[in-house]
Design a protein around this motif. Structure first.
Motif, PDB file in Angstrom:
ATOM      1  N   GLY A 142      49.541 -23.060  11.655  1.00  0.00           N
ATOM      2  CA  GLY A 142      48.354 -24.247  12.110  1.00  0.00           C
ATOM      3  C   GLY A 142      48.556 -25.138  11.040  1.00  0.00           C
ATOM      4  N   LEU A 143      48.744 -25.413   9.873  1.00  0.00           N
ATOM      5  CA  LEU A 143      48.854 -26.727   9.453  1.00  0.00           C
ATOM      6  C   LEU A 143      49.680 -28.019   9.562  1.00  0.00           C
ATOM      7  N   VAL A 144      51.083 -27.798   9.804  1.00  0.00           N
ATOM      8  CA  VAL A 144      52.229 -28.258  10.506  1.00  0.00           C
ATOM      9  C   VAL A 144      51.339 -28.682  11.721  1.00  0.00           C
ATOM     10  N   VAL A 145      50.712 -27.762  12.850  1.00  0.00           N
ATOM     11  CA  VAL A 145      50.225 -28.117  13.955  1.00  0.00           C
ATOM     12  C   VAL A 145      48.958 -29.677  14.204  1.00  0.00           C
ATOM     13  N   ILE A 146      47.892 -29.535  13.112  1.00  0.00           N
ATOM     14  CA  ILE A 146      47.618 -29.891  12.406  1.00  0.00           C
ATOM     15  C   ILE A 146      48.291 -31.258  11.715  1.00  0.00           C
ATOM     16  N   LYS A 147      49.068 -31.407  10.536  1.00  0.00           N
ATOM     17  CA  LYS A 147      50.293 -32.448   9.982  1.00  0.00           C
ATOM     18  C   LYS A 147      50.714 -33.445  10.793  1.00  0.00           C
ATOM     19  N   THR A 148      51.559 -32.343  12.049  1.00  0.00           N
ATOM     20  CA  THR A 148      51.959 -33.974  12.392  1.00  0.00           C
ATOM     21  C   THR A 148      50.955 -34.366  13.911  1.00  0.00           C
ATOM     22  N   GLU A 149      49.964 -33.002  14.314  1.00  0.00           N
ATOM     23  CA  GLU A 149      49.240 -34.104  14.967  1.00  0.00           C
ATOM     24  C   GLU A 149      49.964 -33.275  16.363  1.00  0.00           C
ATOM     25  N   MET A 150      50.701 -32.254  16.091  1.00  0.00           N
ATOM     26  CA  MET A 150      51.102 -32.108  18.211  1.00  0.00           C
ATOM     27  C   MET A 150      50.002 -31.420  18.841  1.00  0.00           C
ATOM     28  N   SER A 151      50.666 -31.220  19.826  1.00  0.00           N
ATOM     29  CA  SER A 151      49.426 -31.162  20.560  1.00  0.00           C
ATOM     30  C   SER A 151      48.967 -29.761  20.289  1.00  0.00           C
ATOM     31  N   PRO A 152      47.510 -28.840  20.766  1.00  0.00           N
ATOM     32  CA  PRO A 152      47.521 -27.974  20.013  1.00  0.00           C
ATOM     33  C   PRO A 152      47.325 -27.048  21.217  1.00  0.00           C
ATOM     34  N   ASP A 153      47.397 -27.597  22.749  1.00  0.00           N
ATOM     35  CA  ASP A 153      47.538 -26.335  23.909  1.00  0.00           C
ATOM     36  C   ASP A 153      48.932 -25.706  23.423  1.00  0.00           C
ATOM     37  N   PHE A 154      49.967 -25.842  23.012  1.00  0.00           N
ATOM     38  CA  PHE A 154      50.981 -24.604  22.990  1.00  0.00           C
ATOM     39  C   PHE A 154      50.516 -23.424  22.001  1.00  0.00           C
ATOM     40  N   THR A 155      49.400 -23.685  20.830  1.00  0.00           N
ATOM     41  CA  THR A 155      49.800 -22.053  20.216  1.00  0.00           C
ATOM     42  C   THR A 155      47.813 -22.017  21.165  1.00  0.00           C
ATOM     43  N   ILE A 156      47.202 -22.835  21.712  1.00  0.00           N
ATOM     44  CA  ILE A 156      46.316 -21.913  22.396  1.00  0.00           C
ATOM     45  C   ILE A 156      46.504 -21.366  23.657  1.00  0.00           C
ATOM     46  N   ASP A 157      47.954 -21.417  24.322  1.00  0.00           N
ATOM     47  CA  ASP A 157      47.968 -21.365  25.644  1.00  0.00           C
ATOM     48  C   ASP A 157      49.271 -19.564  25.018  1.00  0.00           C
ATOM     49  N   PHE A 158      49.964 -20.445  24.623  1.00  0.00           N
ATOM     50  CA  PHE A 158      51.076 -19.331  24.337  1.00  0.00           C
ATOM     51  C   PHE A 158      51.254 -18.376  23.038  1.00  0.00           C
ATOM     52  N   ILE A 159      50.590 -18.952  22.049  1.00  0.00           N
ATOM     53  CA  ILE A 159      49.970 -18.164  20.762  1.00  0.00           C
ATOM     54  C   ILE A 159      49.196 -17.166  20.736  1.00  0.00           C
ATOM     55  N   LYS A 160      47.612 -17.994  21.075  1.00  0.00           N
ATOM     56  CA  LYS A 160      46.698 -17.253  20.705  1.00  0.00           C
ATOM     57  C   LYS A 160      46.712 -15.509  21.559  1.00  0.00           C
ATOM     58  N   LEU A 176      42.806 -19.601  14.985  1.00  0.00           N
ATOM     59  CA  LEU A 176      42.170 -20.458  13.986  1.00  0.00           C
ATOM     60  C   LEU A 176      42.362 -21.654  13.404  1.00  0.00           C
ATOM     61  N   ILE A 177      43.648 -21.807  13.088  1.00  0.00           N
ATOM     62  CA  ILE A 177      43.412 -22.926  12.039  1.00  0.00           C
ATOM     63  C   ILE A 177      43.821 -23.733  12.836  1.00  0.00           C
ATOM     64  N   VAL A 178      44.052 -23.842  14.388  1.00  0.00           N
ATOM     65  CA  VAL A 178      44.271 -24.878  15.198  1.00  0.00           C
ATOM     66  C   VAL A 178      42.745 -25.542  15.556  1.00  0.00           C
ATOM     67  N   GLU A 179      41.991 -23.988  16.065  1.00  0.00           N
ATOM     68  CA  GLU A 179      40.927 -24.502  16.819  1.00  0.00           C
ATOM     69  C   GLU A 179      39.524 -25.138  15.436  1.00  0.00           C
ATOM     70  N   ILE A 180      39.781 -24.655  14.458  1.00  0.00           N
ATOM     71  CA  ILE A 180      39.337 -25.367  13.039  1.00  0.00           C
ATOM     72  C   ILE A 180      38.922 -26.965  13.577  1.00  0.00           C
ATOM     73  N   ALA A 181      40.048 -26.990  13.572  1.00  0.00           N
ATOM     74  CA  ALA A 181      40.466 -28.584  13.512  1.00  0.00           C
ATOM     75  C   ALA A 181      40.084 -29.845  14.475  1.00  0.00           C
ATOM     76  N   GLY A 182      40.342 -28.947  15.823  1.00  0.00           N
ATOM     77  CA  GLY A 182      40.097 -29.717  16.971  1.00  0.00           C
ATOM     78  C   GLY A 182      40.644 -30.453  17.528  1.00  0.00           C
ATOM     79  N   ASP A 183      40.334 -31.840  18.042  1.00  0.00           N
ATOM     80  CA  ASP A 183      40.084 -32.861  18.238  1.00  0.00           C
ATOM     81  C   ASP A 183      40.302 -34.154  16.443  1.00  0.00           C
ATOM     82  N   ASN A 184      39.674 -33.607  15.969  1.00  0.00           N
ATOM     83  CA  ASN A 184      40.128 -34.540  14.974  1.00  0.00           C
ATOM     84  C   ASN A 184      40.153 -33.926  13.222  1.00  0.00           C
ATOM     85  N   PRO A 185      41.107 -33.969  12.415  1.00  0.00           N
ATOM     86  CA  PRO A 185      41.573 -32.818  12.005  1.00  0.00           C
ATOM     87  C   PRO A 185      40.516 -33.350  10.123  1.00  0.00           C
TER      88      PRO A 185
END
Length: 443
Positions: free
Chosen positions: A22-40, A221-230
């Motif tokens: 989750g922290l890698v996704v936030i720090k690298t500004e990757m799209s959260p879509d993959f996490t929400i659609d395929f991991i969650k 959870l980590i990705v959703e907490i960050a949202g569009d503005n880490p």
């Protein structure tokens, strides 16, 4: 190799890897879509699988547990001990929370700008939950008793939020089985006993995916907490850090001081061994934020690792998952006082006593699922005259704190279960310390 790693270690690995991902996704500004659609969804499947067996487990285990007590007198004795113990631990938990929040006063350090921004941002969410709390407040004082008796037990069995109705029905069935001839009761008891064994076996199947489910839950959870503005997520966590640490400190007080004291007074079980035996259930409670979803694992660990008889655990634990919310009530005491402090309100002793009473009563029958504590908190706020809109102040860290307080809820259930078993002579006191290779600690 992975199968040889203990379950609790696998769950820890899943938690850590999920956090890192989750922290890698936030720090690298990757799209959260993959996490929400395929991991969650993996985490959702895991949670749903546990919820799937919650009602049949409670129904079967309680019917068998009550019917195996042998007589109504024993049921009354165990039931009285259980409910009394749960009420006492709940009152202690709320009191601990209020002591901490009065001493450290975290609400007075919250920046005004942050408070106003959060109240505006979460106003819609607060409004939705306020309407639910308002409906509960307008009810008759005896409405909770009315709600215990189901109109249709089959409908209640389709809703995990109606668990108290299922508990009521199961207890009535168990009592009835004690009153009818054994020749007629035995086949019914055997059926539910077999169903209970089947469900426990299913628990084992579900736990095979526990590490992956926990990974998915933590990452999403980590990705959703960050949202569009880490940056906003980080700013919020720091702004509420004092409040959050205070809640965690109160919860740790229950874990490392209150529960060990209770165990030492009423049992001979070493709390270190107790903690090791309960670790898989605690970790699962942390990742799911649901004492109901964790119930199957809690029962398995308490019976197999601590040595509590099925007769006691099948009655005490399902009841505890429904009416015992030590961690949630402690959090409500801290949160209510924190919100009042942040809004410049000083609570009187009478208002704080009202928090204790309201939080204790509101915990009865509350669904053991993520977020249920927020509705309970709104009822507490209204009872002491604090604006319910203040709930917006603590919404941001609530999901994380929910994970911690659920651990306390589950630990409190297991503590009371162990104490009741010990007082009933249904606990082999030396089991964990001497004969259990999975939980014994080398000297």
């Amino acid at each position: 190799m992975f199968k040889k790693i203990p379950l609790h270690t696998q769950i820890i690995i899943g938690l850590v890897l999920g956090l890192i991902f989750g922290l890698v996704v936030i720090k690298t500004e990757m799209s959260p879509d993959f996490t929400i659609d395929f991991i969650k969804p993996i985490g959702t499947i895991f949670i749903n699988a546990l919820k799937m067996i919650a009602v049949p487990l409670v129904l079967a285990s309680l019917i068998v547990g009550v019917s195996n007590l042998g007589d109504i007198t024993k049921l009354g004795r165990i039931g009285g001990k259980t409910i009394s113990a749960y009420m006492v631990t709940t009152v202690i938990a709320v009191t601990v929370g209020l002591l901490f929040v009065n001493i450290f006063a975290p609400g007075k350090s919250l920046p005004t700008e942050t408070r106003e921004r959060l109240m505006e941002q979460f106003n819609e969410v607060v409004g939705d939950k306020s309407s639910q709390a308002a409906e509960l407040q307008e009810q008759s004082p005896l409405k909770p008793l009315v709600d215990i008796v189901p109109e249709n037990v089959f409908l209640s069995a389709t809703d995990n939020g109606s668990m108290l109705q299922v508990v009521f029905f199961a207890i009535i069935v168990g009592i009835a089985l004690l009153e009818i001839p054994k020749s007629k009761a035995s086949p019914v008891i055997a059926f539910f006993d077999g169903m209970n064994d089947v469900i426990i076996k299913i628990v084992g199947y579900i736990m095979l995916i526990a590490p992956y489910g926990v990974f998915a839950l933590m990452a999403s959870l980590i990705v959703e907490i960050a949202g569009d503005n880490p940056d906003s997520a980080i700013e919020l966590l720091f702004a509420l850090l004092k409040y959050s640490l205070l809640v965690v400190a109160g919860l740790l007080t229950m874990i490392i001081l209150v529960y060990p004291t209770i165990l030492k007074v009423f049992t001979k079980v070493k709390y270190r061994d107790f903690f090791q035996a309960l670790r898989p259930a605690q970790l699962l409670a942390f990742s799911t934020s649901s004492s109901s979803a964790t119930l199957p694992v809690t029962m398995k660990q308490v019976e197999e690792e601590i040595g509590v008889s099925e007769e006691v655990s099948s009655f005490v634990l399902p009841l505890g998952a429904t009416i015992n919310m030590d961690g949630t009530c402690l959090y409500q005491g801290v949160a209510a006082a924190f919100i009042a402090q942040a809004l410049g309100m000083d609570l009187t002793l009478t208002q704080q006593l009202m928090i204790v009473l309201t939080a204790t009563l509101a915990s009865i029958g509350t669904a053991g699922v993520p977020g249920a504590g927020l509705i309970m908190l709104l009822i507490v706020l209204e009872s002491i005259g604090v604006p319910s809109a203040g709930l917006a102040l603590i919404l941001a860290p609530d999901r994380i704190l929910d994970m911690f307080r659920t651990v306390v809820n589950v630990t409190g259930d297991a503590t009371v279960c162990t104490v009741v078993a010990s007082t009933e002579g249904e606990l082999p006191e030396g089991l964990i310390r001497e004969s259990n290779p999975l939980t014994s600690t080398p000297e």
